[in-house]
Design an enzyme around this catalytic site. Sequence first.
Site, PDB file in Angstrom:
ATOM      1  N   CYS A   8       0.866  -1.205   0.033  1.00  0.00           N
ATOM      2  CA  CYS A   8       0.078  -0.105  -0.033  1.00  0.00           C
ATOM      3  C   CYS A   8       0.944   1.320   0.035  1.00  0.00           C
ATOM      4  O   CYS A   8       1.607   1.417  -1.188  1.00  0.00           O
ATOM      5  CB  CYS A   8      -0.901   0.077   1.022  1.00  0.00           C
ATOM      6  SG  CYS A   8      -2.359   1.083   0.868  1.00  0.00           S
ATOM      7  N   HIS A  54      -3.518  -5.385   0.581  1.00  0.00           N
ATOM      8  CA  HIS A  54      -3.013  -5.779   1.958  1.00  0.00           C
ATOM      9  C   HIS A  54      -3.263  -7.108   2.352  1.00  0.00           C
ATOM     10  O   HIS A  54      -4.088  -7.635   2.747  1.00  0.00           O
ATOM     11  CB  HIS A  54      -3.816  -4.929   2.986  1.00  0.00           C
ATOM     12  CG  HIS A  54      -3.778  -3.389   3.275  1.00  0.00           C
ATOM     13  ND1 HIS A  54      -3.018  -2.799   4.024  1.00  0.00           N
ATOM     14  CD2 HIS A  54      -4.328  -2.470   2.512  1.00  0.00           C
ATOM     15  CE1 HIS A  54      -2.517  -1.583   3.954  1.00  0.00           C
ATOM     16  NE2 HIS A  54      -3.770  -1.301   2.913  1.00  0.00           N
ATOM     17  N   GLU A  78      -1.683  -8.592   4.775  1.00  0.00           N
ATOM     18  CA  GLU A  78      -1.613  -8.859   5.984  1.00  0.00           C
ATOM     19  C   GLU A  78      -3.009  -8.710   6.698  1.00  0.00           C
ATOM     20  O   GLU A  78      -3.166  -8.870   7.938  1.00  0.00           O
ATOM     21  CB  GLU A  78      -0.487  -7.721   6.747  1.00  0.00           C
ATOM     22  CG  GLU A  78      -1.088  -6.359   6.834  1.00  0.00           C
ATOM     23  CD  GLU A  78      -0.891  -5.606   5.697  1.00  0.00           C
ATOM     24  OE1 GLU A  78      -1.206  -4.168   5.736  1.00  0.00           O
ATOM     25  OE2 GLU A  78      -1.026  -5.909   4.606  1.00  0.00           O
TER      26      GLU A  78
END
Length: 238
Positions: A98, A188, A190
């Site tokens: 990002c 993302h 994560e």
Amino acid sequence: MASLVIIKTGDAFPEVVDQYGDFEQLFINQLSTALPEHLSLRVWDARKQGVPPSPASFAGIMLTGSHSMVSEQAAWSEALKPWLQQALAENVPMLGVCYGHQLMASAFGGISDYHPAGRESGTHNVRLTQAGHQDPLFSKLPTQFPAHLTHAQSVMQLPRNTTVLAHNSHDAHQALRYGPRQWSVQFHPEFTRPVMHAYIERQKAILRDQGDNPDALINAITDTQAATGLLRHFLRFT
């Protein structure tokens, strides 16, 4: 012991931090069970600690997301650019996410700025390019996979000698490769489903203003095992 450094570039929303951990903790949660014995994790907050030690002192580098904007050219962010250029020149494995994605592209000669179509939030499909199918990291992923996204800025102009590995209908540059072991992604890997849910809840007014349906976006949230697996696959290059 060699260390993989997580360069922290921002903080998640307070309610996300309280319930699930800050950006760096989300990375740690996904990486800890797959971490090889020879490797440890280290966090470096670039906003507070300045430029990290020499890139070659790390086995690998990951850059987190942020609520800051690369185009604002904050002093701490601009100071990272020569360091990232050095890391690329020294072929240190890197994965930007990002803000990290946009910062890497900007550091290497591209342009990151506000996307003319507005914010992209929620779980959306991302598709590999032909180059993505042949990439040593991304070839582990299926041709199309869901990924969690929340961003207002994008990589609007590519650096020279950059390969596009994935795209979707909103963003032509969802994943990029800059060198043999240097990648970045707009999505993302994560994030978990609850984290994505919390982000849409916080952004409901903004999303409605640009014509999106936040409730529909929440209902469309799904698991993103393939995208999340990218973090663990990256460990092979450290």
